[in-house]
Each structure stands twice: as structure tokens, then as C-alpha cells.
Design a protein around this motif. Sequence first.
Motif, PDB file in Angstrom:
ATOM      1  N   ASP A 158     -20.002  28.435-114.131  1.00 62.09           N
ATOM      2  CA  ASP A 158     -19.219  29.315-113.271  1.00 62.09           C
ATOM      3  C   ASP A 158     -17.912  29.739-113.941  1.00 62.09           C
ATOM      4  N   PHE A 159     -17.260  28.804-114.638  1.00 61.52           N
ATOM      5  CA  PHE A 159     -16.017  29.116-115.343  1.00 61.52           C
ATOM      6  C   PHE A 159     -16.299  30.056-116.513  1.00 61.52           C
ATOM      7  N   PHE A 160     -17.375  29.776-117.268  1.00 67.88           N
ATOM      8  CA  PHE A 160     -17.764  30.630-118.395  1.00 67.88           C
ATOM      9  C   PHE A 160     -17.989  32.059-117.910  1.00 67.88           C
ATOM     10  N   ALA A 161     -18.763  32.230-116.847  1.00 68.71           N
ATOM     11  CA  ALA A 161     -19.087  33.563-116.328  1.00 68.71           C
ATOM     12  C   ALA A 161     -17.823  34.292-115.872  1.00 68.71           C
ATOM     13  N   ALA A 162     -16.955  33.594-115.153  1.00 67.06           N
ATOM     14  CA  ALA A 162     -15.727  34.220-114.653  1.00 67.06           C
ATOM     15  C   ALA A 162     -14.827  34.666-115.801  1.00 67.06           C
ATOM     16  N   GLN A 163     -14.684  33.829-116.820  1.00 67.79           N
ATOM     17  CA  GLN A 163     -13.838  34.171-117.956  1.00 67.79           C
ATOM     18  C   GLN A 163     -14.469  35.275-118.817  1.00 67.79           C
ATOM     19  N   TYR A 164     -15.768  35.201-119.001  1.00 69.09           N
ATOM     20  CA  TYR A 164     -16.461  36.171-119.844  1.00 69.09           C
ATOM     21  C   TYR A 164     -16.447  37.566-119.217  1.00 69.09           C
ATOM     22  N   GLU A 165     -16.510  37.636-117.900  1.00 66.98           N
ATOM     23  CA  GLU A 165     -16.560  38.921-117.200  1.00 66.98           C
ATOM     24  C   GLU A 165     -15.213  39.640-117.166  1.00 66.98           C
ATOM     25  N   GLN A 166     -14.127  38.938-117.453  1.00 64.10           N
ATOM     26  CA  GLN A 166     -12.822  39.594-117.458  1.00 64.10           C
ATOM     27  C   GLN A 166     -12.766  40.592-118.613  1.00 64.10           C
ATOM     28  N   PRO A 167     -12.415  41.844-118.324  1.00 66.24           N
ATOM     29  CA  PRO A 167     -12.400  42.856-119.384  1.00 66.24           C
ATOM     30  C   PRO A 167     -11.166  42.751-120.276  1.00 66.24           C
ATOM     31  N   THR A 168     -11.304  43.269-121.466  1.00 64.81           N
ATOM     32  CA  THR A 168     -10.168  43.433-122.368  1.00 64.81           C
ATOM     33  C   THR A 168      -9.320  44.574-121.821  1.00 64.81           C
ATOM     34  N   THR A 169      -8.010  44.435-121.900  1.00 62.75           N
ATOM     35  CA  THR A 169      -7.094  45.477-121.441  1.00 62.75           C
ATOM     36  C   THR A 169      -6.326  46.028-122.632  1.00 62.75           C
ATOM     37  N   LEU A 170      -6.253  47.347-122.721  1.00 60.86           N
ATOM     38  CA  LEU A 170      -5.431  48.012-123.737  1.00 60.86           C
ATOM     39  C   LEU A 170      -4.184  48.540-123.046  1.00 60.86           C
TER      40      LEU A 170
ATOM     41  N   ALA B 139       6.833  59.267-123.083  1.00 61.23           N
ATOM     42  CA  ALA B 139       7.897  58.340-123.466  1.00 61.23           C
ATOM     43  C   ALA B 139       8.341  57.478-122.291  1.00 61.23           C
ATOM     44  N   GLY B 140       8.393  56.168-122.537  1.00 66.36           N
ATOM     45  CA  GLY B 140       8.865  55.222-121.535  1.00 66.36           C
ATOM     46  C   GLY B 140       7.846  54.841-120.479  1.00 66.36           C
ATOM     47  N   LYS B 141       6.638  55.385-120.549  1.00 63.10           N
ATOM     48  CA  LYS B 141       5.622  55.097-119.548  1.00 63.10           C
ATOM     49  C   LYS B 141       4.555  54.181-120.150  1.00 63.10           C
ATOM     50  N   LYS B 142       4.218  53.118-119.425  1.00 61.54           N
ATOM     51  CA  LYS B 142       3.182  52.193-119.872  1.00 61.54           C
ATOM     52  C   LYS B 142       1.832  52.664-119.326  1.00 61.54           C
ATOM     53  N   THR B 143       0.847  52.724-120.211  1.00 66.22           N
ATOM     54  CA  THR B 143      -0.505  53.120-119.837  1.00 66.22           C
ATOM     55  C   THR B 143      -1.430  51.953-120.115  1.00 66.22           C
ATOM     56  N   SER B 144      -2.281  51.609-119.148  1.00 64.13           N
ATOM     57  CA  SER B 144      -3.233  50.508-119.312  1.00 64.13           C
ATOM     58  C   SER B 144      -4.633  50.992-118.973  1.00 64.13           C
ATOM     59  N   VAL B 145      -5.593  50.565-119.779  1.00 68.19           N
ATOM     60  CA  VAL B 145      -7.002  50.864-119.503  1.00 68.19           C
ATOM     61  C   VAL B 145      -7.815  49.589-119.704  1.00 68.19           C
ATOM     62  N   LYS B 146      -8.892  49.482-118.960  1.00 70.51           N
ATOM     63  CA  LYS B 146      -9.806  48.335-119.072  1.00 70.51           C
ATOM     64  C   LYS B 146     -10.998  48.744-119.930  1.00 70.51           C
ATOM     65  N   LEU B 147     -11.350  47.897-120.895  1.00 69.68           N
ATOM     66  CA  LEU B 147     -12.500  48.143-121.750  1.00 69.68           C
ATOM     67  C   LEU B 147     -13.743  47.533-121.114  1.00 69.68           C
ATOM     68  N   ASN B 148     -14.881  47.912-121.614  1.00 69.26           N
ATOM     69  CA  ASN B 148     -16.164  47.398-121.133  1.00 69.26           C
ATOM     70  C   ASN B 148     -16.154  45.871-121.260  1.00 69.26           C
ATOM     71  N   SER B 149     -16.336  45.181-120.140  1.00 67.04           N
ATOM     72  CA  SER B 149     -16.215  43.713-120.130  1.00 67.04           C
ATOM     73  C   SER B 149     -17.331  43.014-120.904  1.00 67.04           C
ATOM     74  N   GLU B 150     -18.446  43.701-121.160  1.00 72.77           N
ATOM     75  CA  GLU B 150     -19.542  43.083-121.888  1.00 72.77           C
ATOM     76  C   GLU B 150     -19.379  43.151-123.400  1.00 72.77           C
ATOM     77  N   MET B 151     -18.409  43.919-123.871  1.00 73.76           N
ATOM     78  CA  MET B 151     -18.227  44.113-125.302  1.00 73.76           C
ATOM     79  C   MET B 151     -17.439  42.973-125.921  1.00 73.76           C
ATOM     80  N   MET B 152     -17.808  42.634-127.150  1.00 72.86           N
ATOM     81  CA  MET B 152     -17.035  41.666-127.920  1.00 72.86           C
ATOM     82  C   MET B 152     -17.108  42.045-129.391  1.00 72.86           C
TER      83      MET B 152
END
Length: 176
Positions: A49-61, A159-172
Motif C-alpha cells: 500500500d505504501f509502495f503504490a501510494a508513493q509510486y503513484e505520486q507524479p513528478t512536479t516541474l 517574470a515573478g510568476k511560479k508555474t507548476s505542472v504535473k508529469l505522467n505519474s507512471e513515467m520514470m
Amino acid sequence: MKKIFIGLIGLIGLSACSSENIVLEAFKVYDVSNTPCKTALSKTETRPDFFAAQYEQPTTLNMELGKDGVARCRLEDVKGNCGVKKIYVNCVNQANRLILLVYNNPVEAPLDCICKYDVDFKMNITAPGNYDLRVYYARSDMKYDENDLAYKGEVNLSAGKKTSVKLNSEMMLREK
């Protein structure tokens, strides 16, 4: 008079070439660094359960453009084999398309675990605006195809604005 006119046209032609190079070389990635393994996960040794929860979290740029034209960027929680030592980021630009390549050297001895890493880098951006952003997890030779696409979408960099996007959570990161 003809010589002056021809000289002016030549100068305009030369300046057009040099400004074209500026546009083509608009994005440059530098100061790339990654953290050591922050979190290690093993399919065999971590609670499922811990592995699945951690693995499913997407990378954030996260990208924040400074007034100096430098974007300070961070990829948070990039998943890769625990044998990964160094993570690289490179950039390819085509008109208003910004392509980021995230890759590593081939893993010499893959381990039976997955780590999460943070990767910091800076990028020169000559003009704020909307960009078609694509992020690929490329092979170690920086080659990639559509199967390596971790993110595709439009981002606004100002300028001065933070932009965040989520990457595909299955990618590594690739091992080779």
C-alpha cells in the motif's frame, strides 16, 4: 553612393543573421544538479500500500522566471532506479515549443529499488510568454520518441510568476 547603399544592405543582412541565432539559441539549460535518493521503494520489501501510494505520486516541474530572464526550475520526485548517480536536463527549442529532455547515464548495476530525486536547473528564456512545453524521459544518448513523453501542454512563463505542472505519474528514468 552605390557602395554605401550596398554596405548598408550587407550590414542589415549580417544583423539579421545574428539576431536569428539569438532566437534559435534562446533556451539554454545550465547548473543542473540532483539530490541523492530521497525515498527508496522496493516492490519486494516495501509494504504494497505504501509502495503504490508513493509510486503513484507524479513528478512536479516548477518553473519561476526571474526579471533577469533566468528560469529557476525544479523537478520534484523524479523516479529512477536506485543505481542512478547523475540526472541531466537538456533543452531543444523549436519556435514557441520548449522541449525538455530528462535523462541519466546507463545504470551499471540496476538495483531492486526505485528512488525519488529532485533535480534543480536554470534555463535562459529570452522572452516571457506562452510556450508549448513537452518533457521527455530520454535515453542516455538523448534520443526520445512519443513513448517517452511525460508531459505535453501549454505553460505561461512571466517574470515573478511560479508555474507548476504535473508529469505522467507512471513515467520514470530509463535504465539504459
